[in-house]
Design a protein around this motif. Structure first.
Motif, PDB file in Angstrom:
ATOM      1  N   ARG A  61      28.680 -25.056   0.996  1.00  6.29           N
ATOM      2  CA  ARG A  61      27.185 -25.496   1.164  1.00  6.29           C
ATOM      3  C   ARG A  61      26.666 -25.897   2.335  1.00  6.29           C
ATOM      4  O   ARG A  61      25.354 -26.950   2.436  1.00  6.29           O
ATOM      5  CB  ARG A  61      28.702 -26.732   0.264  1.00  6.29           C
ATOM      6  CG  ARG A  61      28.965 -26.642  -1.082  1.00  6.29           C
ATOM      7  CD  ARG A  61      29.273 -28.659  -1.283  1.00  6.29           C
ATOM      8  NE  ARG A  61      29.981 -28.072  -2.971  1.00  6.29           N
ATOM      9  CZ  ARG A  61      30.865 -28.425  -3.079  1.00  6.29           C
ATOM     10  NH1 ARG A  61      31.834 -28.703  -2.457  1.00  6.29           N
ATOM     11  NH2 ARG A  61      31.155 -27.991  -4.320  1.00  6.29           N
ATOM     12  N   ARG A  62      27.190 -25.753   3.555  1.00 12.82           N
ATOM     13  CA  ARG A  62      26.802 -26.307   4.397  1.00 12.82           C
ATOM     14  C   ARG A  62      24.961 -25.097   4.836  1.00 12.82           C
ATOM     15  O   ARG A  62      24.848 -26.005   5.201  1.00 12.82           O
ATOM     16  CB  ARG A  62      27.796 -25.633   5.869  1.00 12.82           C
ATOM     17  CG  ARG A  62      27.948 -26.770   7.219  1.00 12.82           C
ATOM     18  CD  ARG A  62      28.366 -27.003   8.055  1.00 12.82           C
ATOM     19  NE  ARG A  62      29.302 -27.356   7.497  1.00 12.82           N
ATOM     20  CZ  ARG A  62      31.372 -27.060   7.999  1.00 12.82           C
ATOM     21  NH1 ARG A  62      30.765 -25.821   8.869  1.00 12.82           N
ATOM     22  NH2 ARG A  62      32.189 -27.243   7.688  1.00 12.82           N
ATOM     23  N   SER A 108      31.527 -18.463  -8.466  1.00 10.45           N
ATOM     24  CA  SER A 108      32.075 -19.284  -9.383  1.00 10.45           C
ATOM     25  C   SER A 108      33.063 -19.308  -9.529  1.00 10.45           C
ATOM     26  O   SER A 108      34.220 -20.558 -10.191  1.00 10.45           O
ATOM     27  CB  SER A 108      31.725 -18.291 -10.200  1.00 10.45           C
ATOM     28  OG  SER A 108      30.566 -16.964 -10.130  1.00 10.45           O
ATOM     29  N   THR A 109      34.283 -18.884  -8.807  1.00 13.33           N
ATOM     30  CA  THR A 109      35.945 -18.850  -8.502  1.00 13.33           C
ATOM     31  C   THR A 109      36.524 -19.952  -7.684  1.00 13.33           C
ATOM     32  O   THR A 109      37.627 -19.349  -7.561  1.00 13.33           O
ATOM     33  CB  THR A 109      36.913 -17.493  -8.900  1.00 13.33           C
ATOM     34  OG1 THR A 109      35.920 -16.883  -7.895  1.00 13.33           O
ATOM     35  CG2 THR A 109      36.128 -17.583 -10.334  1.00 13.33           C
ATOM     36  N   LEU A 110      35.935 -20.156  -6.122  1.00 18.38           N
ATOM     37  CA  LEU A 110      35.788 -19.839  -5.273  1.00 18.38           C
ATOM     38  C   LEU A 110      36.438 -21.812  -4.983  1.00 18.38           C
ATOM     39  O   LEU A 110      36.126 -22.082  -5.837  1.00 18.38           O
ATOM     40  CB  LEU A 110      34.786 -20.307  -3.732  1.00 18.38           C
ATOM     41  CG  LEU A 110      33.704 -18.885  -3.345  1.00 18.38           C
ATOM     42  CD1 LEU A 110      32.720 -19.467  -2.391  1.00 18.38           C
ATOM     43  CD2 LEU A 110      35.019 -18.046  -3.442  1.00 18.38           C
ATOM     44  N   THR A 111      37.429 -21.903  -4.221  1.00 11.21           N
ATOM     45  CA  THR A 111      38.263 -23.465  -4.238  1.00 11.21           C
ATOM     46  C   THR A 111      36.693 -24.145  -3.499  1.00 11.21           C
ATOM     47  O   THR A 111      36.102 -23.973  -2.737  1.00 11.21           O
ATOM     48  CB  THR A 111      39.004 -23.174  -3.260  1.00 11.21           C
ATOM     49  OG1 THR A 111      38.580 -22.661  -1.558  1.00 11.21           O
ATOM     50  CG2 THR A 111      39.835 -22.578  -3.957  1.00 11.21           C
ATOM     51  N   GLU A 112      37.253 -25.907  -3.672  1.00 12.10           N
ATOM     52  CA  GLU A 112      36.453 -26.598  -2.795  1.00 12.10           C
ATOM     53  C   GLU A 112      36.675 -26.862  -1.611  1.00 12.10           C
ATOM     54  O   GLU A 112      35.467 -25.991  -1.108  1.00 12.10           O
ATOM     55  CB  GLU A 112      36.888 -28.280  -3.296  1.00 12.10           C
ATOM     56  CG  GLU A 112      36.672 -28.278  -4.232  1.00 12.10           C
ATOM     57  CD  GLU A 112      35.247 -29.009  -4.351  1.00 12.10           C
ATOM     58  OE1 GLU A 112      34.876 -29.202  -3.735  1.00 12.10           O
ATOM     59  OE2 GLU A 112      35.087 -28.443  -5.685  1.00 12.10           O
ATOM     60  N   ARG A 113      37.937 -25.663  -0.935  1.00 11.67           N
ATOM     61  CA  ARG A 113      37.729 -25.659   0.867  1.00 11.67           C
ATOM     62  C   ARG A 113      37.227 -24.535   1.059  1.00 11.67           C
ATOM     63  O   ARG A 113      36.433 -24.262   1.685  1.00 11.67           O
ATOM     64  CB  ARG A 113      39.226 -25.235   1.307  1.00 11.67           C
ATOM     65  CG  ARG A 113      39.397 -25.714   2.267  1.00 11.67           C
ATOM     66  CD  ARG A 113      40.764 -23.930   2.655  1.00 11.67           C
ATOM     67  NE  ARG A 113      41.146 -24.419   4.021  1.00 11.67           N
ATOM     68  CZ  ARG A 113      41.419 -25.276   4.948  1.00 11.67           C
ATOM     69  NH1 ARG A 113      41.528 -26.301   4.536  1.00 11.67           N
ATOM     70  NH2 ARG A 113      41.719 -24.508   6.616  1.00 11.67           N
ATOM     71  N   GLN A 114      36.691 -23.096  -0.363  1.00 12.02           N
ATOM     72  CA  GLN A 114      36.218 -22.152   0.451  1.00 12.02           C
ATOM     73  C   GLN A 114      34.450 -22.146   0.204  1.00 12.02           C
ATOM     74  O   GLN A 114      33.942 -21.642   1.050  1.00 12.02           O
ATOM     75  CB  GLN A 114      36.627 -20.942  -0.374  1.00 12.02           C
ATOM     76  CG  GLN A 114      38.124 -20.763  -0.836  1.00 12.02           C
ATOM     77  CD  GLN A 114      38.697 -19.249  -1.608  1.00 12.02           C
ATOM     78  OE1 GLN A 114      38.490 -19.834  -3.530  1.00 12.02           O
ATOM     79  NE2 GLN A 114      39.040 -18.243  -1.170  1.00 12.02           N
TER      80      GLN A 114
END
Ligand SMILES: Nc1ncnc2c1ncn2[C@@H]1O[C@H](COP(=O)(O)OP(=O)(O)OP(=O)(O)O)[C@@H](O)[C@H]1O
Length: 412
Positions: A111-112, A100-106
């Motif tokens: 997602r992979r 819920s609080t992760l950055t796009e990079r994290q």
């Protein structure tokens, strides 16, 4: 070339274990929603509540279906799982990681590990089948030789090797979706999200694609979340189902259990639309005209053997019982039977038979609902649901919708 079930992982194993859903993190569910609400802001007014207080757990290795009508919040739920939307409140975890609080990079390595299958396939028209399947591998930085190996394996797995150099426009809808599934599997996800993946397909092609999804689950051990508005997709594919209604979880449970005993009016409507073995209003009228002296019982159970036991009980009590309507539906892991029974005889004996048959139904995880009274049509599924109180009689033969809805609300 490896065999169809020995797909290897071409991506470098650089993801954190929890995010990737690898062993070592096996205690956490594949996906967990804890008190999740999602409100989309409106230009004016309070905004649109797409999901409200959703608590859900998708277990590792299962096929979990989410069913609901248009606007129920299904797509929002998917977008929360892959981090495309953030919850307004509550927590969404994937393989034990709170995303819920992760950055796009994290979010990227997580997602992979999540494959997406779309209703409209989302293939790139300008690329060949090979180019489409290889695309996520390119993005993940996989080298050419490993990409080629992986694409060949995936084409074998989905049975479309001969289409390798064709373009999407040269494929049928079912073939496009099989390529869509191959692409989704490219980076070896542990979780597959199939959002209305068969809604654009005809029934026969739908069966083929659902069979492929079951193989993905069984042979590759991939957890699958199937989003659909079609109960036959749920029935033939899923282990468990959540029924969404206006952003809330109306009911969640084993698929056969939900079909046998839907506890919410929305679930009942979905089940009713799919279980053709139960008489509709016209058929009820016909049955009552054909059998004016009979009373009726609606028997539902995951155990097809229950029917013979209740028929034997009738013979033992001297009460003739016959099947006047019904059949067996096929599920992923078994069957579900629904029979309308016609019962004839003096009241004390009939009451005794109903009592004995109720016991037998309960032992078989099924249910018997007594349906009698005026020939005013029928709603057997709703009737069956009210019959969780086994002593009840549905005197209208219509399932008394107001009453059942009230019951369902109490149970929520
Ligand atoms: N980005 C958005 N902005 C505003 N409202 C939205 C947004 N996305 C979804 N909604 C609203 O949230 C509710 C749930 O929408 P969602 O798309 O999740 O439902 P659905 O069950 O997937 O429907 P369908 O089966 O029609 O795709 C709807 O009322 C919808 O209009």
């Amino acid at each position: 070339m490896t065999g169809s079930t020995t797909l290897t992982n071409p991506t470098t194993p650089s993801q954190p274990a929890a995010a990737a859903g690898r062993p070592g993190d096996s205690a956490s569910p594949a996906v967990s929603f804890s008190a999740v609400s999602k409100v989309f802001p409106a230009r004016s007014g309070p905004g649109v509540t797409a999901l409200q207080d959703v608590d859900l757990q998708v277990r590792r290795g299962e096929i979990f279906a989410v069913v609901g009508r248009s606007g129920a919040g299904k797509s929002t739920l998917v977008r929360l799982i892959n981090g495309l939307e953030r919850p307004t409140s509550g927590r969404v975890s994937v393989a034990g990681t709170d995303i819920s609080t992760l950055t796009e990079r994290q979010l990227r390595p997580i997602r992979r590990r999540i494959g997406m299958v779309f209703q409209q396939f989302n293939l790139m028209r300008s690329r060949t089948v090979v180019g489409n399947i290889a695309f996520p591998l390119r993005v993940a930085g996989v080298d050419k030789a490993a990409r080629e190996r992986r694409v060949a394996e995936l084409l074998d797995f989905v049975g479309l090797r001969e289409k390798a150099w064709q373009y999407p426009d040269q494929l049928s809808g079912g073939q496009k979706q099989r390529i869509g599934i191959a692409r989704a599997l490219a980076t070896e996800p542990t979780l597959l999200l199939a959002d209305e993946s068969t809604s654009a397909l005809d029934p026969e092609t739908t069966s083929e694609v659902l069979a492929l999804l079951r193989r993905v689950n069984r042979e590759l051990g991939i957890t699958i979340v199937v989003i659909t508005h079609e109960m036959d997709v749920v029935r033939s594919t899923a282990d468990r189902v959540a029924v969404l209604e206006a952003g809330r979880v109306a009911e969640v449970g084993q698929v056969q259990q939900v079909f046998a005993r839907p506890t919410h009016h929305t679930s009942r409507r979905f089940v009713q639309a799919d279980v053709r073995q139960q008489p509709d209003a016209d058929r009820w009228g016909q049955l009552r005209r054909q059998h004016p002296a009979k009373q009726f019982g609606q028997l539902v159970s995951p155990d097809a053997g229950l029917l013979s036991r209740v028929l034997v009980a009738g013979a033992e009590l001297g009460v003739p019982v016959e099947v006047v309507h019904g059949g067996v539906s096929t599920f992923k892991d078994g069957d579900f039977s629904s029979f309308t029974l016609g019962i004839e005889g003096p009241e004390p004996a009939v009451a005794q038979w109903f009592s004995r048959a109720h016991e037998l139904a309960a032992q078989a995880d099924g249910m018997l609902t007594r349906v009698s009274g005026p020939a005013s049509g029928g709603d057997a599924t709703a009737g069956a649901s009210t019959g969780t109180d086994n002593t009840r009689t549905d005197n209208t033969g219509t399932g008394s919708t107001d009453h059942t809805d009230g019951k369902a609300e109490e149970r929520r």
